[in-house]
Design an enzyme around this catalytic site. Structure first.
Site, PDB file in Angstrom:
ATOM      1  N   GLU B 121       1.866  -4.433   2.064  1.00 56.64           N
ATOM      2  CA  GLU B 121       2.247  -3.656   3.102  1.00 56.64           C
ATOM      3  C   GLU B 121       2.484  -4.445   4.517  1.00 56.64           C
ATOM      4  O   GLU B 121       1.412  -5.041   4.883  1.00 56.64           O
ATOM      5  CB  GLU B 121       1.472  -2.270   3.448  1.00 56.64           C
ATOM      6  CG  GLU B 121       1.990  -1.513   4.527  1.00 56.64           C
ATOM      7  CD  GLU B 121       1.490  -0.066   4.734  1.00 56.64           C
ATOM      8  OE1 GLU B 121       0.155  -0.157   4.261  1.00 56.64           O
ATOM      9  OE2 GLU B 121       2.078   0.744   4.949  1.00 56.64           O
ATOM     10  N   LYS B 198       8.910   4.127   4.017  1.00 54.06           N
ATOM     11  CA  LYS B 198       7.620   4.645   3.800  1.00 54.06           C
ATOM     12  C   LYS B 198       7.988   6.519   4.068  1.00 54.06           C
ATOM     13  O   LYS B 198       8.199   6.419   5.322  1.00 54.06           O
ATOM     14  CB  LYS B 198       6.645   4.150   4.830  1.00 54.06           C
ATOM     15  CG  LYS B 198       5.232   4.761   4.646  1.00 54.06           C
ATOM     16  CD  LYS B 198       4.058   3.872   5.320  1.00 54.06           C
ATOM     17  CE  LYS B 198       2.651   4.304   5.272  1.00 54.06           C
ATOM     18  NZ  LYS B 198       1.688   3.399   5.727  1.00 54.06           N
ATOM     19  N   CYS B 235       2.205   2.833   0.496  1.00 54.48           N
ATOM     20  CA  CYS B 235       0.950   2.856   0.771  1.00 54.48           C
ATOM     21  C   CYS B 235       0.470   4.552   0.719  1.00 54.48           C
ATOM     22  O   CYS B 235       0.414   4.959  -0.280  1.00 54.48           O
ATOM     23  CB  CYS B 235       0.549   2.616   2.438  1.00 54.48           C
ATOM     24  SG  CYS B 235      -1.183   2.716   2.895  1.00 54.48           S
TER      25      CYS B 235
END
Lengths: 386, 386
Positions: B121, B198, B235
């Site tokens: 990430e 994300k 994530c």
């Protein structure tokens, strides 16, 4: 693998035997999360367990004190057990033997102060759906409201002031006499609070349940008991995270997962799914599996090219409880009957929601929108090509 | 716990050292599923890894031969790495050092025949969102289409005939200069196939990302590459099973989870979530975590009553790959840079779907219906009371 595995007591017994003490803490932290204390259980219960040859384990899941809410301490438990008599005995004889055995285990749980208890999937009978025989197995089915199993557990629920979740093979006499795989939730007052049916039905290995009953139609009910909000996700529903999620959306604080699953099929998945659900939904889960090997009179095949045989494989027990923070108890034995008890402070659910924010960040509107699209006949997957 | 843990190489290294050989097989079966063979990697790559001080591990996930489809063998990989220079160095100097280091690791992956590779990430920068300082960290942001990181990786993608997933801090110049946490998917032809943002943004511990960017608006895109259908769940989206599910609904065969997470917060959850997703959705997952401790010039507090400090904690690496049948590789080191490679036959995805039937039994219509209800202002949870 499954034969060798059947002889091993548990993963935890191996770890404790061979990993040096100074590394135990680290290994257990990675595998089980926050360290748990053992519950101090009464001697009377412990000697009962020893005499009657079942395992009795208790753990403590604490929560932080709060300013505006008192702790909400409850003891929850799951029972795993072998069938008592051979599957060739008469139906009522088999069932009565299970009634007697489970009454003993519930009595022991009561001595330990258990408030909410769940039995294993279709606990009144062998897991006979591998056979695809309608008889005699459908004779184990009974009314959720008025059947003999519900009657027995109503008495025990009142006697022990205990909420009891009773997964049975249900005969729905009001709706065409159909069968269903149903958990009956019995209040500590003895009332039937309601029922929750198995939402997802397997078609894998010897799990020929779709021959007997259909997908559940009771949605994702949550039962407000005196000891917290509980829900029941039966067996194969464990593999469907969206199923776990909706019990959480309806406010469950404890979700039981009464199951029946065997080593060769699922053992490496077992520690993952109910634990993942506890984490994702900020509630407690209690995953319960049968234990032992059940042998049937008539042989059956498994659609895998192998010779006909008479058992479904070894049910590996290993029942366990997970907290909303992902901490879990060790599993019960892979080979013995047992009770796993967890003393939990239900306040932990909201504390973990506030800490991790999984519920706040869930974006249900996004998923409702995307699923609505998926259901349209002209839907196309969102695939980007060069 | 986190300090001690930072010194331990891996859980697997302890298990291998202390569990007797005859029990290893059983323990590994329960913890990791089906036994995997190691990949035979070229000596040139192995000596490169040794010289440049990173770990290089490869595993083989086989599938059964089929009558109507040829095997679809691809090599996928994840890279975990420390930042190279102190966070006090100038932005471009820090970034160039990462460019050089990662180019070396990608070169090594190329020597190993990797077809699809994912970086960690926001790989071009320290994970500085703990500081809540807008500067200099927002200067690491760049255009997904035309930024220097994309340019670098386009060259490497062409040179190595490799699909590269590049998670960056994106500056969306066309939409108000806003920041986003974005994975850029670069084809082996060097084209930018697209981007995936994300979807779920944390507000937990020092993960103050909601100060910098909003929830992603790119849905659940799947990228059809020459080496399979891939998707990227960044994530914290790992904690949301519904997020994983929609990538599967859109047909993903491999879902990468580039992450940045620390020991004290999440280490016991790490082996659970990406693995559960692989099982539930019958696809491969590759979970990638940063490694090492990143120290910042200005101190910051964590909202936990503890003194101000200058680091977020130890990123514990432990990147791993899971197959649709739940088998997983060991984790990479908790302390070192590394590449985890898996040779997979993508045919396994459909084979597992056919075996377990999780997709067939998913009942998406039920969940669309229930979620539609939940979104109504007058919705009440389905709670049964006595």
């Amino acid at each position: 693998m499954s034969t060798m595995a059947a002889e091993v007591e548990s993963l935890e017994s191996i770890l404790e035997e061979f990993i040096p003490t100074e590394k135990q803490k680290f290994v257990k932290h990675l595998l089980y999360g926050q360290e748990l204390s053992s519950l101090d259980l009464p001697d009377e219960a412990k000697s009962l367990a020893q005499r009657q040859n079942f395992e009795l384990k208790g753990y403590l899941f604490p929560a932080a004190p709060e300013s505006t809410r008192a702790p909400r301490i409850v003891r929850i438990a799951g029972i795993q057990n072998k069938i008592v008599l051979p599957t060739t005995e008469p139906v009522l004889v088999q069932r009565d033997a299970l009634f007697a055995r489970i009454s003993e285990l519930i009595n022991c749980a009561a001595l330990c102060g258990v408030n909410v208890l769940c039995l294993q999937e279709v606990w009144t009978m062998p897991f006979a759906f591998c056979t695809r025989e309608k008889l005699p197995w459908s004779e184990f089915a009974e009314s959720a409201l008025h059947g003999p199993t519900t009657k027995l557990l109503q008495e025990l629920a009142i006697r022990h002031n205990m909420v009891i979740v009773s997964p049975i093979l249900e005969r729905d006499e009001e709706r065409g006499d159909v069968l269903a795989n149903t958990a009956v939730v019995i209040s500590n007052t003895g009332q039937v609070l309601g029922k929750s049916r198995k939402n997802h039905i397997p078609r894998v290995g010897d799990f020929n349940e779709s021959t007997y009953y259909m997908e559940g139609d009771t949605g994702h009910k949550v039962f407000q008991t005196q000891f917290g909000k509980i829900a029941v996700n039966i067996c194969y529903g464990r593999h469907h995270p969206q199923n776990w999620m909706l019990y959480g959306v309806n406010g469950a604080e404890i979700v039981f997962n009464p199951s029946a699953t065997v080593g060769a099929l699922s053992e490496p998945l077992w520690p993952i799914e109910a634990r993942n659900a506890a984490i994702a939904n900020s509630y407690f889960t209690c995953a319960i599996n049968r234990v032992g090997t059940e042998v049937f009179a008539s042989e059956f095949t498994s659609g895998d090219g192998k010779p006909a045989h008479r058992d479904l494989g070894h049910f590996y027990g290993s029942s366990y409880v997970t907290a909303p923070d992902g901490s879990r108890t060790p599993g019960l034995s892979r080979t013995k009957d047992g009770i796993v008890i967890a003393e939990v402070d239900l306040n932990l659910c909201r504390q973990v929601k506030d800490k991790w924010g999984f519920r706040m960040t869930q974006r249900l509107e996004l998923y409702a929108k995307e699923l609505n699209e998926v259901l349209k006949q002209d839907w196309k997957p969102d695939v980007i090509t060069e």
